[in-house]
Every structure is written in structure tokens, then in C-alpha cells.
Scaffold this active site. Structure first.
Site, PDB file in Angstrom:
ATOM      1  N   ASP A 437       0.837  -1.203   0.000  1.00 35.74           N
ATOM      2  CA  ASP A 437       0.000   0.000   0.000  1.00 35.74           C
ATOM      3  C   ASP A 437       0.873   1.255   0.000  1.00 35.74           C
ATOM      4  O   ASP A 437       2.089   1.182   0.201  1.00 35.74           O
ATOM      5  CB  ASP A 437      -0.895  -0.044   1.254  1.00 35.74           C
ATOM      6  CG  ASP A 437      -1.981   1.019   1.211  1.00 35.74           C
ATOM      7  OD1 ASP A 437      -2.297   1.514   0.120  1.00 35.74           O
ATOM      8  OD2 ASP A 437      -2.507   1.361   2.296  1.00 35.74           O
ATOM      9  N   GLU A 440       2.571   4.970  -4.020  1.00 37.17           N
ATOM     10  CA  GLU A 440       2.574   5.890  -5.188  1.00 37.17           C
ATOM     11  C   GLU A 440       3.908   6.598  -5.364  1.00 37.17           C
ATOM     12  O   GLU A 440       4.256   6.847  -6.529  1.00 37.17           O
ATOM     13  CB  GLU A 440       1.429   6.903  -5.045  1.00 37.17           C
ATOM     14  CG  GLU A 440       0.049   6.292  -5.173  1.00 37.17           C
ATOM     15  CD  GLU A 440      -0.331   5.355  -4.013  1.00 37.17           C
ATOM     16  OE1 GLU A 440       0.093   5.630  -2.878  1.00 37.17           O
ATOM     17  OE2 GLU A 440      -1.003   4.359  -4.265  1.00 37.17           O
ATOM     18  N   ASP A 513      -8.960   3.713  -2.461  1.00 40.48           N
ATOM     19  CA  ASP A 513      -9.926   4.147  -1.448  1.00 40.48           C
ATOM     20  C   ASP A 513     -11.203   4.695  -2.071  1.00 40.48           C
ATOM     21  O   ASP A 513     -11.403   5.913  -2.175  1.00 40.48           O
ATOM     22  CB  ASP A 513      -9.273   5.199  -0.537  1.00 40.48           C
ATOM     23  CG  ASP A 513      -8.115   4.598   0.254  1.00 40.48           C
ATOM     24  OD1 ASP A 513      -8.017   3.350   0.322  1.00 40.48           O
ATOM     25  OD2 ASP A 513      -7.303   5.373   0.796  1.00 40.48           O
TER      26      ASP A 513
HETATM   27  C1  GLC Z   1      -4.807   3.269   2.660  1.00 42.15           C
HETATM   28  C2  GLC Z   1      -5.298   2.073   1.859  1.00 42.15           C
HETATM   29  C3  GLC Z   1      -6.368   1.340   2.613  1.00 42.15           C
HETATM   30  C4  GLC Z   1      -5.845   0.946   3.991  1.00 42.15           C
HETATM   31  C5  GLC Z   1      -5.356   2.178   4.737  1.00 42.15           C
HETATM   32  C6  GLC Z   1      -4.693   1.807   6.059  1.00 42.15           C
HETATM   33  O1  GLC Z   1      -5.789   4.224   2.719  1.00 42.15           O
HETATM   34  O2  GLC Z   1      -5.721   2.431   0.581  1.00 42.15           O
HETATM   35  O3  GLC Z   1      -6.808   0.223   1.888  1.00 42.15           O
HETATM   36  O4  GLC Z   1      -6.836   0.303   4.708  1.00 42.15           O
HETATM   37  O5  GLC Z   1      -4.421   2.888   3.952  1.00 42.15           O
HETATM   38  O6  GLC Z   1      -3.617   0.977   5.884  1.00 42.15           O
END
Ligand code: GLC
Length: 830
Positions: A437, A440, A513
Site C-alpha cells: 500500500d 505511489e 480508497d
Molecule cells: C490506505 C489504503 C487502505 C488501507 C489504509 C490503512 O488508505 O488504501 O486500503 O486500509 O491505507 O492501511
């Protein structure tokens, strides 16, 4: 928890696409050749254009043309793919691409010709023409039809601040031309009239049309007069695409640096374009079969008792599920590769218990490493100089979940090896998959890294302008390669949020998200179709919506769409109400169960479709326009798609709907999956769709393998394989794939690929079977359920011998027979 996250991070939810004035296009060609033009716009821009061609030379399959100052290389990649590169001052950059691992093995026959006005580099299927006087480049098929043509000569503009050039290509856009692809854009399927850009961005609660989002896939498909072609701009800088937004007659693409390097990919079918693009950038390897089951995620399930309770609920309620996810709270102060011992005192024991109950555990990993001299990962990274640095050698520091962080430079092969090795402990503890995650990369308050951060870029060096869009891809590559090494012959399972073209070689992805709204249900369906056309087929959305609260109805409709999402995972933000398949009362729990069970029944079909993607390069989801590109209305049909080539999925996307209009593509009949009613293709129908149903159709002639419902993918060994066969009076091929499900043995041909051919007339139906590969399944027999026979059968012949069993022909015209698995031909006779 939600308050803790980047309040100022939330990007403007309006359409954020930048509009840069690049209107040199208004000028007359004559005026702009090699002159500096003050352009009307935000600032005067000086652009240089290619002039008349002066010289050409050949180096094997490359032809280099020059106007005396700038050079263009035309390279024959295959019969259908030609690459174009521009070097403004005749110095080409070194050959290196994160997207295209190798061009070497693609051989082609080609020739070079010249007439008064043009040079031509031709293969068996396509010619690239270079206009001698204005250096315009065009592509022509064997029928002498121009498919793609420069409107302006390629041009560029020096970048005084960073060096290099902004590079531009402007082509003709035809009146009826439509455009598709470009990754995860949350906008209409047909991109005509849009200006979009690629710059991987953390876009919490993104809105419809918002641009850019998390991924950069600079590849699009054009469809004009029933002929498709593709353009892949292999450039990792910020790239821009104007699909006739600025001017209805022009298509432009440009990059903020690097080389103007694009591949022309010939069609004429959209499917061929996608397959050829996949042959360049690679396909997804076979995922472990459990990764195709239902996954349950939330930010976050903790402590251990909560996770166990979740698992117990799935089994108690008999809702199939294969994977449970641990979001950031499993870590110690959000330090990657650590455990919060208060919440998870004995992770190995917990994961083992979950595993004994059929659950895989997937954990999240972020790129930000907490600055903390008592934390081994930080120490190792610091000692070995693995973290990114600014231009003046300061560390790149930014705040993410753990607070002040530094970030590994994943574009450095040595860093990737180190990172890959860090997963050893997690694998030993029993973790089965890794969710990548914030890659980017995302930095709170700032968005991402500043432009001047330096990267190794696999030895080809670059600033963050060049490496930004590949950072996430290289992170998940490191993860994938590391897991592969540690797990030996077991297939790694990875998910990533960010990516660049080719990331499918290392990972599945989810759309980020999203929001619990009906609009997002539609956007998700669109994004998955688009990603599938753009080379990233193993994609899914956060089922139910990440932020906000879905109604029970919305959640159930999302689960239904989820059955046909290549990646099926429910996920929600920490500040929302808990959201499991049973969270909305008994009635909806039963419907959710019915649909998750459908996913498990169809698993052998779903798995076969993944094989078809891996081996042959087919996309997994196919928008209707790909099936029937000659029907102009299909360019705008975006609310239905096929999964593989046999099942048409028409998700219900409107609140309160109890029926919906569907279009069944032409070329044969379709069976309603639920009722087995036969409907004509090539026309629209209105289909009942109460909340416990969703319109699904099977193409006549299909052979669909089905498993018995299991609570998780390997719960028990299948004793008899079941195939649903749908009558057709035309010959239809289907195939079925099977193997160990979790190893790389398929790369040594240890798999079984079966081809079925179904063909019927008014008096008989013939089913033939052929087998390839070395895998032998344990079961010995098949149950064949033959649906929609237009006659009452009197006899069944299996390889010429009369079938001894009863021929029970029920009121829905189905006949069930049992056969040994090795038959060659079955004939059902009136
Ligand atoms: C980011 C991710 C999400 C995750 C969050 C906490 O927003 O896109 O899927 O739950 O971080 O890790």
C-alpha cells in the site's frame, strides 16, 4: 483512527486534470518547422519540430531517419508491432524499460522501400510510412488504409530546470474514433473528449472523473471504422493524453521528460491489440487458486480474538472465505515487518490455527520506514544506504503512518533484493500474501516526494520525475521476487495500489480508497473493465466501498459484482461500521452467501480464465465493445461485460432496481444462468433482477466447469468433476484448465488443458474433448449436465458405445449423464 490520517491530504474531489496550453497545433505547418514559436498560453513555450528527412540508415531491424539534427528510430518488433523513438539531438537514450522486459525474441520479416514522397518500413501486416518532406509518421494496413497518422511532426521543448525535453506527439483524430484503456481512470469507458494524465497519486475517496489516480498505464486502444489499433507510450515521467478534448481533430500525447517512445500495435480487433500489448508487457502469472476465493479485509481486524471471531463466524454461518487481512494495526507502531505483541502475542500460533480452519493470512506492508535507530529495518537500510536521497544528499523524509519515515529506493536492484529478503520472517510465521500500500509513494501533507529526489533506476539514474510512476511497481516487484525465493516453488500472492505498465507480472491490484455509494459501484465496474483492457486483469474494488456506509442493498449488489471481480475482497475504513457478509440481517446474509457460493462453484471456470490470460494474453473482463466492436452503440455500453468469453455479467447498479435492461451480443443465443431460458443475441432484453438475483448469461455452446461449494478452495478433493453444457446449433469451443493450484509446476507442463467442442443440430448434439499437458486429476468421472436440448434424447453414445444409464430429461430440458473422464466424443441423439 480516521482522524489520524492526512486531513489535508484529501485531494480536491473535483476533476483535477491539469490543462496545459500546448496549442502550437493552431499554427501552420510551414511556420513551425524548426522555428521557435511564442505560443499563446500560460507562458511562452518554445517548441522545435522535426523537419524534412535528410537521411536514413538501417541497423538490423531498426531504421534511423534524421532531419540533419534530430533523429527518429523505427524498429520492427513483430509483424504487428512497430516502435517509434525520437532523439531531439540525435542521441538516443540507453535501451531500458521497466514495462517491456525484452524485445529480443519477437522476430519478423520486414522490408524497406522508398518512393518520391515516402519511406516505408513494412512487415507482413503493417507499413510505417515516413513522409519525406514533413517527417509525419503514419501506419497503413495491407489494404492501404491509413490507420494512424501524425497531424504534426513530433516536437519537443527543452526543460531548462531539469535538462532533457518535454516531448510531444499529435495525431489525427477521426470523426468516429473512440478511445479505450489507460488503466484505472474512473471515467466513461470511451475516453474521447477527455484530457488525462498519469502520475501515481494517493486519492482517498476519489470522485468520478478525478484524475490522476493510483496507476500509470500509458496505453490506449483506438477504434475507428471497425479497425482497432493501440498506442503504448513507454515513458515513466508524468504523461498526458488528450483524446480530442482540445481539438476534435487531434489526439495528442506527451511526456514531461524522457524519450518520446511509443509502440504502434496493430489490430484490427480490439482483442488482438490487447493480446499484443500483453505480449509486450507480460501477463499475470497464475495466482494461487486460493487467491481467487472470497477475501475479507478491514482497517483493521485486531486484536487476535477479533480475528478468530471473524474466522469462526465465516465457518459457523457457512459463508465461504479463503483469506483474512491484517491492516496496519498488526504492526508495532506501524513499523513494517514487526508485530504488535499486545494485540498479537503469538502470530505464528494464530496463523496456524486460522490455516487449520482454511484461512490464509495476508498482511499489509507500506514503503515508509520509521526513522528509529532501535529498529532493525531502519538500521539496515541506513547502514547500506538503501534510502532515497534529495539532490543535495539529504535523506528524503516524510510523514506516513509511523511518523517520520525514510523510503527505500526500490529502483535499486540491491534494495529490491534486501527488501525481498525481509519477508522471510513473515513467511515463517505463516503469512500467505502481502498487500503493498501507499506506494505511489504517498507522503502525508505533501502528496509525494519532491521532484529532486534521486533514484538508482536500475543503474540508469533519474530524479523522482522519472522514477515516481514506477516506484510502486518496483516495490511490489521486490515483494514478489522475495516471496518467490523464500517460498520456493509456491506462487506468491501480492496486491498493490500503485503501478506502471507491466506491474501485472508481479501483482494483482485493487482500485484504492473508493466510497460506499451507488456511483462508486458503477465506477468500480468500469475501472475493472478498463484495467483488464489495459493489461492489469487481476483487479478488484473494495467491496462495499472503503469510506462511508453502504446500505445493506448496496453491499449485496457489490458482493454480486464481486463474484465477477477478478479479485474479490471486501474492505472498509476504520471509522465505518463493521461490514461483513452478515452485517445487514439474515435476509441479506442469505443472499450474500448464495453469491459467494456462486463464486466458489465457478472457481474452475474463473481459474481457467486466468490461465487463458496467462498463456494466451486474453483479458479477463471484456467490455461489450471488445466482443462486438462493429456495433457503434457498444462504445458507450459500460454497464455489462463478460468474464472470460462465456459468461456475460450484467450487474445491478441502481438503487431499488428489480429488473434491468441487458444487451446480449450477437453471434448466437444466450442462456439465462438461473432459469436456463434461451434468449437471442444481438438484441436488448429486460430481465428480472430482484435483490436475490443478478442477470448472468452463458453463451450457447459453452462448457462451464463447476465445483461443489466449498468453505475454502482446498477444503476437499473433488470426487467427480461437473460440467454444465449449453446446447448450441453452432460449433463452440470451450476450454478447461486444472493443475496443482499453488506451485510453478505448470511452467514444466504439469497442467491439464482440455478443449471441448460442442455442436448440435435439430436431432443431435456432439461434444468432443481433447487433452493437453501432464497433470492427472484424481477424480475418474464426470457428471455432465446438458442444458437446453431442443429434442427428447433417445440414445447417448460415448465413444461409439451406448450409454447404459437412465436418460432422465427434465422439464427444463436438461439431461444428466455420468461419463469416464477420458472420453473423446459424446453424441446425444433424438
Ligand atoms: C490506505 C489504503 C487502505 C488501507 C489504509 C490503512 O488508505 O488504501 O486500503 O486500509 O491505507 O492501511
Amino acid at each position: 483512527m480516521e482522524e489520524a490520517r492526512r486531513p489535508e491530504e484529501e485531494l480536491d474531489k473535483k476533476d483535477t486534470s491539469e490543462h496545459i496550453e500546448v496549442s502550437t497545433d493552431e499554427l501552420d505547418q510551414e511556420d513551425i518547422q524548426h522555428v521557435n514559436n511564442p505560443i499563446v498560453g500560460i507562458k511562452p513555450i518554445e517548441k522545435e519540430f522535426l523537419g524534412a528527412v535528410k537521411e536514413v540508415r538501417q541497423e538490423n531491424n531498426k531504421f534511423i531517419f534524421t532531419d540533419g539534427s534530430a533523429s527518429v528510430e523505427i524498429r520492427v518488433v513483430s509483424d504487428e508491432i512497430i516502435r517509434v523513438r525520437l532523439a531531439p539531438h540525435s542521441v538516443f537514450l540507453e535501451e531500458f524499460s521497466y514495462a517491456v522486459p525484452s524485445l529480443d525474441q519477437k522476430v519478423a520479416v520486414f522490408n524497406f522501400t522508398e518512393d518520391e514522397t515516402h519511406y516505408a518500413v513494412s512487415t507482413n501486416t503493417v507499413s510505417c510510412l515516413i513522409n519525406k518532406s514533413n517527417f509525419h509518421i503514419s501506419f497503413r494496413d495491407n489494404d492501404s488504409k491509413i490507420i494512424n497518422e501524425d497531424y504534426l511532426a513530433m516536437h519537443w521543448e527543452e526543460n531548462d530546470q531539469f535538462g532533457g525535453y518535454y516531448v510531444y506527439c499529435t495525431k489525427k483524430c477521426y470523426p468516429e474514433e473512440a478511445y479505450f484503456g489507460l488503466g484505472d481512470k474512473p471515467t466513461d469507458l470511451n475516453l474521447r473528449g477527455k484530457r488525462l494524465q498519469n502520475w501515481n497519486s494517493d486519492t482517498y475517496s476519489f470522485a468520478k472523473h478525478q484524475d490522476p489516480l493510483y496507476r500509470s498505464i500509458p496505453f490506449f486502444i483506438s477504434l475507428n471504422e471497425n479497425i482497432a489499433h493501440g498506442i503504448f507510450l513507454d515513458n515513466t515521467f508524468k504523461t498526458h493524453f488528450d483524446f480530442a478534448q482540445e481539438d476534435n481533430n487531434k489526439l495528442s500525447f506527451w511526456a514531461d521528460g524522457g524519450e518520446l517512445q511509443y509502440y504502434y500495435i496493430h489490430g484490427p480487433n480490439m482483442m488482438d491489440v490487447v493480446k499484443r500489448y500483453n505480449s509486450l508487457t507480460g501477463t499475470h502469472k497464475l495466482p494461487p487458486i486460493w487467491a481467487l476465493g472470497y477475501h475479507q479485509c478491514r482497517w483493521s481486524y485486531y486484536p487476535e480474538s477479533k480475528v478468530k471471531d471473524l474466522a469462526d463466524n465465516f465457518r459457523k454461518r457457512k459463508i465461504p472465505c479463503d483469506a483474512l487481512y491484517l491492516d496496519i494495526d498488526y504492526m508495532d507502531g506501524y513499523r513494517c515487518f514487526t508485530w504488535n505483541k499486545k494485540y498479537f502475542p503469538n502470530p505464528k500460533k494464530m496463523i496456524k490455527e486460522l490455516s487449520d480452519d482454511g484461512f490464509k493470512t495476508v498482511v499489509i506492508i507500506d514503503p515508509g520506514i520509521k526513522v528509529d535507530d532501535n529498529y532493525w529495518v531502519f538500521k539496515e537500510g541506513k547502514e547500506n544506504k538503501y534510502f532515497c536521497r534529495r539532490s543535495d544528499d539529504y535523506f528524503m523524509e516524510g510523514h506516513v503512518w509511523p511518523g517520520r519515515c525514510q523510503f527505500p529506493d526500490f529502483t535499486n536492484p540491491e534494495v529490491r533484493t534486501w527488501w525481498g529478503g525481509l519477508f522471510k520472517e513473515l513467511v515463517e510465521v505463516g503469512v500467505a500474501g502481502v498487500w503493498n500500500d501507499m506506494n505511489e509513494p504517498a507522503v502525508f501533507g505533501k502528496g509525494t516526494f519532491p521532484d529532486d529526489v534521486r533514484h538508482n533506476y536500475d543503474g540508469f539514474r533519474g530524479s523522482h520525475r522519472k522514477a515516481h510512476n514506477v516506484y510502486g511497481m518496483q516495490m511490489v516487484r521486490a515483494t514478489y521476487d522475495g516471496l518467490k525465493k523464500i517460498q520456493k516453488n509456491k506462487r506468491p500472492f501480492t496486491i498493490t495500489r500503485a503501478g506502471y505498465a507491466g506491474v501485472q507480472r508481479y501483482s494483482s491490484c485493487w482500485t484504492g480508497d473508493n466510497v460506499a455509494s451507488w456511483e462508486h459501484l458503477k465506477i468500480g465496474s468500469l475501472q475493472m473493465q478498463r484495467l483488464s483492457m489495459s493489461g492489469l486483469p487481476f483487479a478488484g474494488t473494495d467491496i462495499g466501498g472503503f469510506s462511508g456506509e453502504p446500505t445493506g442493498e448496496l453491499f449485496t449488489r457489490w458482493i454480486q459484482l464481486g463474484v465477477f471481480s477478478p479479485f474479490m475482497r471486501a474492505h472498509s475504513a476504520g471509522d465505518t461500521a463493521e461490514r461483513e457478509p452478515w452485517s445487514f440481517g439474515q435476509e441479506l446474509e442469505d443472499i450474500n452467501r448464495k453469491f459467494i457460493e456462486l463464486r466458489y462453484k465457478l472457481l474452475p471456470y474463473i481459474y481457467s480464465t486466468f490461465w487463458e490470460h496467462h498463456r494466451y494474453g486474453f483479458p479477463i473482463l471484456r467490455p461489450v465493445v471488445m466482443l462486438e466492436q462493429d456495433n457503434p452503440t457498444n462504445r458507450y455500453r459500460e454497464d455489462e461485460f463478460t468474464f472470460g468469453d462465456k459468461i456475460l455479467v450484467c450487474p445491478v447498479l441502481e438503487e431499488g432496481a428489480t429488473s434491468r435492461k441487458v444487451y446480449l451480443p450477437g453471434g448466437g443465443n444466450w442462456f439465462n444462468y438461473w432459469t436456463h431460458e434461451v434468449l437471442e443475441g444481438g438484441t436488448e432484453h429486460v430481465i428480472d433482477a430482484p435483490l436475490d438475483s443478478m442477470p448472468i448469461f452463458v453463451k450457447a455452446g459453452s462448457v462451464i466447469p463447476e465445483y461443489p461449494v466449498m468453505q475454502y478452495t482446498s477444503e476437499f478433493e473433488v470426487e467427480e468433476m461437473m460440467f454444465q453444457i449449453f446446447y448450441s446449433d453452432q460449433e463452440v469451443n470451450s476450454f478447461y484448465f486444472e493443475d496443482h493450484g499453488d506451485t510453478f509446476a505448470y511452467e514444466q507442463d504439469i497442467y491439464m488443458e482440455k478443449k471441448f467442442v460442442v455442436n448440435g443440430d435439430k436431432k443431435s448434439l456432439t461434444i468432443t474433448q481433447s487433452i493437453e499437458g501432464l497433470f492427472t486429476p484424481r477424480y475418474e468421472t464426470y457428471e455432465l449436465k446438458i442444458n437446453g436440448l431442443p429434442f427428447k434424447p433417445s440414445k447417448v453414445l460415448i465413444d461409439g458405445k451406448t450409454y447404459a444409464g437412465d436418460l432422465i430429461f427434465d422439464e427444463v430440458k436438461s439431461l444428466v449423464i455420468k461419463t469416464p473422464k477420458h472420453f473423446k466424443q459424446i453424441q446425444v441423439v433424438k
